[in-house]
Every structure is written in C-alpha cells, then in structure tokens.
Design an enzyme around this catalytic site. Sequence first.
Site, PDB file in Angstrom:
ATOM      1  NE  ARG A   1      -2.706   1.018   3.512  1.00  0.00           N
ATOM      2  CZ  ARG A   1      -3.468   0.701   4.557  1.00  0.00           C
ATOM      3  NH1 ARG A   1      -4.659   0.148   4.367  1.00  0.00           N
ATOM      4  NH2 ARG A   1      -3.051   0.913   5.782  1.00  0.00           N
TER       5      ARG A   1
ATOM      6  CE  LYS B   1      12.610  -2.732  12.185  1.00  0.00           C
ATOM      7  NZ  LYS B   1      11.421  -3.591  12.397  1.00  0.00           N
ATOM      8  N   PRO B   2      10.435  -3.990   8.027  1.00  0.00           N
ATOM      9  CG  PRO B   2      10.903  -6.228   7.512  1.00  0.00           C
ATOM     10  CD  PRO B   2      11.460  -4.824   7.384  1.00  0.00           C
TER      11      PRO B   2
ATOM     12  CD  GLU C   1       9.547  -6.436  16.498  1.00  0.00           C
ATOM     13  OE1 GLU C   1       8.810  -6.314  17.500  1.00  0.00           O
ATOM     14  OE2 GLU C   1       9.736  -5.515  15.675  1.00  0.00           O
TER      15      GLU C   1
ATOM     16  CB  SER D   1      -0.284  -3.096  15.214  1.00  0.00           C
ATOM     17  OG  SER D   1       0.919  -3.736  15.565  1.00  0.00           O
ATOM     18  CB  THR D   2      -1.890  -2.252  20.021  1.00  0.00           C
ATOM     19  OG1 THR D   2      -3.068  -1.576  19.609  1.00  0.00           O
ATOM     20  CG2 THR D   2      -1.744  -2.085  21.521  1.00  0.00           C
TER      21      THR D   2
ATOM     22  CB  THR E   1       4.780  -2.606  16.308  1.00  0.00           C
ATOM     23  OG1 THR E   1       3.657  -1.963  15.714  1.00  0.00           O
ATOM     24  CG2 THR E   1       4.845  -4.036  15.860  1.00  0.00           C
TER      25      THR E   1
ATOM     26  CD  GLU F   1      -3.329   2.919  10.861  1.00  0.00           C
ATOM     27  OE1 GLU F   1      -3.606   3.078  12.081  1.00  0.00           O
ATOM     28  OE2 GLU F   1      -3.139   1.825  10.345  1.00  0.00           O
TER      29      GLU F   1
ATOM     30  CB  CYS G   1      -5.378  -0.302  12.378  1.00  0.00           C
ATOM     31  SG  CYS G   1      -3.648  -0.660  12.720  1.00  0.00           S
TER      32      CYS G   1
ATOM     33  CD  GLU H   1      -5.789  -0.196  18.201  1.00  0.00           C
ATOM     34  OE1 GLU H   1      -4.738   0.357  18.576  1.00  0.00           O
ATOM     35  OE2 GLU H   1      -6.071  -0.358  16.998  1.00  0.00           O
TER      36      GLU H   1
ATOM     37  CB  SER I   1      -9.447  -2.064   3.751  1.00  0.00           C
ATOM     38  OG  SER I   1      -9.394  -1.562   5.074  1.00  0.00           O
TER      39      SER I   1
END
Length: 521
Positions: free
Chosen positions: A191, A206-207, A209, A263-264, A266, A292, A326, A422, A482
Amino acid sequence: MSTFCVLRTRCFLRQVLPGLPAAMQRHYSLDVSAPLLRTQGYIDGRWVSAASVFPVLDPATGEEIARVSDCGPAEAKQAVDAAYKAFHSWKQYSAKERSVLLRKWYDLLTLHKEELAKLITFECGKPMQESRGEVAYSASFLEWFSEEARRVYGDVVPSPARDRKILLLKQPVGVASIITPWNFPSAMITRKVGAALAAGCTVVVKPAEDTPLSALALAELAEQAGIPAGVFNVVPCSREKTPSVGQVLCTDPLVAKISFTGSTATRQEYFLICSQLLLKLAADTVKKASMELGGHAPFIVFDSADVDKAVGGAMNSKFRNSGQTCVCSNRFLVQSSVHDLFMEKLGRAMDAELRLGHGSEPDTTQGPLINARAADKVVHQILDAVSRGAKVLKGGQRLDGSFMQPTLLADVTTDMICSQEETFGPLLPVIRFNTEEEALAIANASNVGLAGYFYSQDVSQIWRVAEALEVGLVGVNEGLLSTAEATFGGVKQSGLGREGSKYGIDEYLDVKYMCFGGLKP
C-alpha cells in the site's frame, strides 16, 4: 525447486482447553519454495547477511520457523545510500515504464499467492483463508498504483499576464523510509511502496520483527519483476535493534519521506522514534511524514437497523485476524430497543462460526494472537471490565500460548479500559444506549479516529451520523471497508496523511511551480 520443510511441534500444548481443538497437538510444516523463503536483508539488489540473526516464531506453536539477518544501523545506512543512488535513475523512468514493472510485480504476487499466504499464516498466525485474502489485497495495491502511475497529472494555470505561462509540475520527493506492522505483513508494504514507486520514489522497508518473511518474499518477487537494484530495499531487524535502525531511517538527510504504520504491540517500541521523535527529527531535515497509529472504532446499532446484517457486520469487523486490525471495531454500542435481540443473535453466530486452531487447518477461523503480551492485554481488559460490573456471556478464557477465546461482554460502561483503549484482540464489549446523541457522544469520546461503523435504515440518520462521526473511514451497513480504490487514514491522533486511492500517490510527490516568461503575445 528445492523446498524448505520446517517441522515444528506444539511443545507447549500440555492440555486441550475448551475451544482449542485436539488437532493442535499435531505437527505443522511450512512448505515454501526456496526463492520465496528468504532470510537475509535485501540491499541494492543483493541479499545481505548481518553479523547476527534473530528468530521468527510461529505464534500458534511458539516454535522457530526461520532465523533472519539482524540488520543494524550500518545496513540501514547502506540501504538509504543505495536508495538515494537509485532514485536519480528511477525518477527518469517514464510513467509507463514504472507502470509496466509494477504490473509485473502484481502478476508475480498473483502467481505465487498460495506460498505467500502460507508465509503470512506461519509468521502471523492468520487462518489460510484470511492470508489468501491478504495476498489478493496486497496485490491489488500494486495493480492500482501501476495504473495510477500514468495519471500523475500537473496543471496549466491561466496566467494573469499575457507574456507568460504558468505550469504546476508533480515530481517524486526522493527516498522514502517505510516502517510497517506485523498484522498485515504484505499489504501494509504494498500500500505504501506501490504508491512510492509509481510516483518515482525509491524505498527502504523496515518490516516488523515478528513478520519479516513476507517482506523478504516481496523483495524476491520485485527482483524477478525487474525492479532495478536499489529501488526496493528491505532491512529486517530484531526488537533490540529497532531503535537504532529507526533512528537512521527517521533522521538520515538523504531520506525525504517517512511512512509509518504501527499496531498496538509494535507502537510501544516505535512510538518514541516514529511519532514524537519522528516528527521532531523530521522537522530538523524537513521530511514529509505520514503515519497511521491505530484506532478505537465504534460500531453502532440503531433501532432501525437490520439486526441480522448488523450481527454479520459485527462478526466481520471484530473477529477478522482475531481482532488484530487497526480498523477492528472495539466499542459496540447497541440501542436499547434492539439490544437483547442483537446479543442473542450475536452469541449464536459466535458459537456457529468461530473455530480456534492453527491457521493451516481448513476449519480454523481464529488463530492465535501475535504473542503472549497481546493475550495478556486482552485478559487485563476482561478482568478490569468484570471487576466493574460487566458480564462474560461468551469465552473469557486465556488458552495455551497466545490463544484467546473470542469473548462477548455485556453491561459494559464507558469507564472500563476496554471502552477507552484499543484492544487488538477478540474481545467484543457491548454498551447499551438510548439516543442517537448519546451514541455519538460515546463514539467521539476518543483521542483517535480511524474507522467507525453503524447500522441504520433511516436515510436522514445515515447522513447525520456519517458526517458527525470523528473518523477517517465510515462503514454504513458494512463491516469490511478497505480497498485499494478508497482512501485509508484517520483523524485526531490516529495519524497523518492518506494511503490508497488516487490520493495515496500525492504523499510521495512535490508540486513545482514553473513560470515560463518572455513570451510574445
């Protein structure tokens, strides 16, 4: 082709609790063709080893499925330098040439969709059906932006003077740092990267871990598609090296743009670097930034709603990826007149449709949470809610490893943690309300605003509520939103900028004004 068969045993499964099938005691094997199971970093068109490695675990079994190069700041700097060098040639490619390459990349994702889905399931925990869906979703962004690459239009503006012409040109910003989460390890990359490459930018990814294998498989397919060396780079790293790698990606003067989704789980590691520090340090070198940062989506059922459709929407919106998206609904608000009927039908749907298990099992609809910390958070929210008067109608138990029973709570109030934070897990708390004004006040009482959902058949109410909800995405009588064709992004502290749609490419473009003077009228 050779095949990696990684055989793992669910060694931590000591007993089978209600909701966790006996099949979880069997062995599970990841069978992925060798070129797609990559474990090194990808920099300047080369596979690069680091001084150390870190393990990637199957969250369903806790077993190691791979060891991946643990890149550090030196490798991150190499990747940035390679991307900067490649940018000067990549931006000269015509829009059609970039479009063709992105389309080839899309075709390869589609060709290898089953193996890519297996990687997602084994490193992320998703059921295979959802993983296949993610691969299709991931590929759709490459297809979409391969088409949008040829639609980056400038403007010719009427001049106030007869001896000059005014032109507005759109040009790529340069190197983009792309930092992505684990819950959509393929789609969150495409995306962002699809838009960046279509615009003429180059990237360093950077993905997360927890899920680097999907990113590295994308790199392999990008190379097969003919994406030039240095245009697409991947620097995987462990949780311990994330701060130092993030520092390079957020502060290097050669980086012009930062795009971050967290995300929460990370966000705790990245938040300092990639929100407060990111914006602070990006300001030092005047970088563009889009972020985001998650949401706390309300799901409202009004008394005019089709209750059956609302139950179906709730199931889709809450339990996809075991509640780890999310845009998952977190706060369910149900009007008093339909509350009991909704709860009855929702409970029956949960019993009939939700099956816990390893994602590779064909009947599984609910995999594990990404790790034990994620399950701990759900348990904490349940205990807090019960201590304040909520009732557990379904589930409520923590199972082995990071498995969590899908849980339905009644008599939830706004002072409970699950109403304020969240969840990122399969917890469905229901708040009863009486009026539209009350529902909107509860829904908007949050410092984040990514997605919101509501069910109503009152046309006037639909317009009122859709406009009043303080979110970036609204689902009206729909629980799944989405798509590549529409914008994705939030308001308030849910982040900055938009992804997807025709607007997503603008995040990677600058507008240059050219005044062509000295013309003879």
